[in-house]
Motif scaffolding. Structure first.
Motif, mmCIF file in Angstrom:
data_model
loop_
_atom_site.group_PDB
_atom_site.id
_atom_site.type_symbol
_atom_site.label_atom_id
_atom_site.label_comp_id
_atom_site.label_asym_id
_atom_site.label_seq_id
_atom_site.Cartn_x
_atom_site.Cartn_y
_atom_site.Cartn_z
ATOM 1 N N ARG A 140 0.863 -1.187 0.000
ATOM 2 C CA ARG A 140 0.000 0.000 0.000
ATOM 3 C C ARG A 140 0.898 1.234 0.000
ATOM 4 N NH1 ARG A 140 -1.779 -4.338 2.113
ATOM 5 N NH2 ARG A 140 -3.988 -4.896 2.343
ATOM 6 N N SER A 141 1.421 1.549 -1.150
ATOM 7 C CA SER A 141 2.474 2.549 -1.300
ATOM 8 C C SER A 141 1.938 3.900 -1.741
ATOM 9 C CB SER A 141 3.496 2.065 -2.329
ATOM 10 O OG SER A 141 2.869 1.922 -3.599
ATOM 11 N N THR A 142 2.815 4.886 -1.712
ATOM 12 C CA THR A 142 2.506 6.206 -2.269
ATOM 13 C C THR A 142 2.099 6.079 -3.724
ATOM 14 O OG1 THR A 142 4.016 7.370 -0.775
ATOM 15 C CG2 THR A 142 3.486 8.453 -2.857
ATOM 16 N N ALA A 143 2.840 5.258 -4.459
ATOM 17 C CA ALA A 143 2.560 5.100 -5.889
ATOM 18 C C ALA A 143 1.158 4.552 -6.126
ATOM 19 C CB ALA A 143 3.604 4.180 -6.510
ATOM 20 N N LEU A 144 0.751 3.566 -5.331
ATOM 21 C CA LEU A 144 -0.582 2.978 -5.483
ATOM 22 C C LEU A 144 -1.667 4.006 -5.181
ATOM 23 C CD1 LEU A 144 -2.354 0.431 -5.902
ATOM 24 C CD2 LEU A 144 -2.140 0.021 -3.457
ATOM 25 N N THR A 145 -1.509 4.733 -4.091
ATOM 26 C CA THR A 145 -2.497 5.750 -3.714
ATOM 27 C C THR A 145 -2.586 6.841 -4.766
ATOM 28 O OG1 THR A 145 -2.087 5.335 -1.366
ATOM 29 C CG2 THR A 145 -3.155 7.408 -1.940
ATOM 30 N N MET A 146 -1.433 7.282 -5.255
ATOM 31 C CA MET A 146 -1.409 8.332 -6.271
ATOM 32 C C MET A 146 -2.107 7.872 -7.551
ATOM 33 S SD MET A 146 1.913 10.241 -7.909
ATOM 34 C CE MET A 146 2.426 10.861 -6.318
ATOM 35 N N ALA A 147 -1.857 6.620 -7.948
ATOM 36 C CA ALA A 147 -2.492 6.102 -9.157
ATOM 37 C C ALA A 147 -4.006 6.009 -8.996
ATOM 38 C CB ALA A 147 -1.911 4.730 -9.482
ATOM 39 N N LEU A 148 -4.473 5.590 -7.815
ATOM 40 C CA LEU A 148 -5.915 5.516 -7.572
ATOM 41 C C LEU A 148 -6.545 6.904 -7.599
ATOM 42 C CD1 LEU A 148 -6.010 2.801 -4.768
ATOM 43 C CD2 LEU A 148 -7.117 2.637 -7.010
#
Length: 302
Positions: A140-148
């Motif tokens: 549950r990374s920054t990258a995942l949150t940003m993409a969502l």
């Protein structure tokens, strides 16, 4: 089309599999590959680009978000790879552009401004390339949150986004993949909190089983007891996958155990098969994944 490659755990084969998918897609389409693993940007090593094995010194994707770089560095894989057999595919291939991370970069906090920069980058690349593969950090990374957050924006509603969740064929990885999608602070929960319709988001998510043993293949060194035990384990994992909502109806495809990838994460090309280094089944699995990924009829029927 945007394709987000995710996994709950490291060591799932997410990056090497998504790089191989991008490679096979680029035999017929223009493809961009973005290394959003901000803490460990090593996709350049899989493409065998010497100057970007651990990211680049400046102007990578990390710099794009944290230092206001206007246009992140892009590398033409066909021209910059050190593998002669990959450079030769340029005669018959589409474009394969690699957007590396920054060497020494790290995870960073998101903000409304950074989310907007993500929207602008993905929108621009989606209009330039047929497929944009975004390799996200594990968990549950920054990258995942940003993409969502980016894909939930109204300006991106017309863009097709598909999410691949990679996991190995083990009890631990099946449980972890379930948590990443269905658990607290998982893909569906975070997606809904930032504006996604959870049902539509679930329809856009598929699992990829990596390094699945072929139990039909004869192993001369295997005892009858071992064969029986392995088949029992496989059946147990299949039931576990169904119980955790990772059954075959939600699986885009599988990749087999490949000795080359156990020793070296790399692109598996036809030349590797011709040299009798890699298995034909591995190349075929990557080809089938790339074909199914872009086949709308396959996704509508799943």
């Amino acid at each position: 089309m945007l394709v987000f490659a995710s996994s709950d755990k490291g060591g799932t084969g997410r990056s090497v599999t998504s790089c191989n998918i991008a490679f096979h897609l680029a035999q017929r389409l223009d493809v961009a590959y973005l290394d959003f693993d901000f803490g460990s940007p090593t996709a350049g090593a899989i493409f065998e680009i010497p100057k970007a094995e651990r990211g680049v010194d400046r102007d990578g994707l990390h710099s794009y978000f944290t230092d206001d770089v206007a246009d992140p560095r892009r590398l033409d894989v066909w021209r910059t790879t050190s593998r002669p057999d990959l450079r030769g595919t340029n005669v018959r291939a589409g474009r394969l552009a690699f957007f590396p991370g920054d060497r020494g970069g790290a995870e960073f906090a998101t903000s409304a401004d950074l989310d907007q920069r993500c929207v602008e980058l993905l929108t621009r690349l989606d209009s330039e390339f047929d497929v944009v593969v975004v390799d996200l950090s594990a968990g549950r990374s920054t990258a995942l949150t940003m993409a969502l957050k980016a894909t939930a924006q109204s300006t991106m509603r017309g863009v097709t986004a598909r999410w691949l969740v990679f996991h190995r064929w083990t009890h631990q990885h099946i449980v972890a993949a379930n948590g990443l999608v269905y658990g607290d602070r998982g893909l569906l929960a975070v997606g809904e909190s930032v504006g996604h319709d959870p049902d539509a988001l679930l329809d856009a998510i598929r699992f990829v089983r990596v390094a699945v043993p072929d139990l039909k293949e004869h192993n001369p060194g295997q005892t009858a007891a071992q064969a029986t035990w392995l088949h029992a384990c496989d059946e147990e994992l299949r039931k576990l996958a169904v119980d955790h909502k990772l059954g075959r109806s939600r699986v885009l495809g599988t990749t087999p155990v490949e000795p080359v990838l156990q020793w070296r994460e790399q692109i598996i090309a036809e030349s590797d098969v011709s040299a009798k280094i890699a298995n034909t089944t591995t190349v075929q699995a990557f080809k089938e994944l790339s074909a199914r990924l872009t086949d709308d009829a396959v996704w509508e029927g799943m």
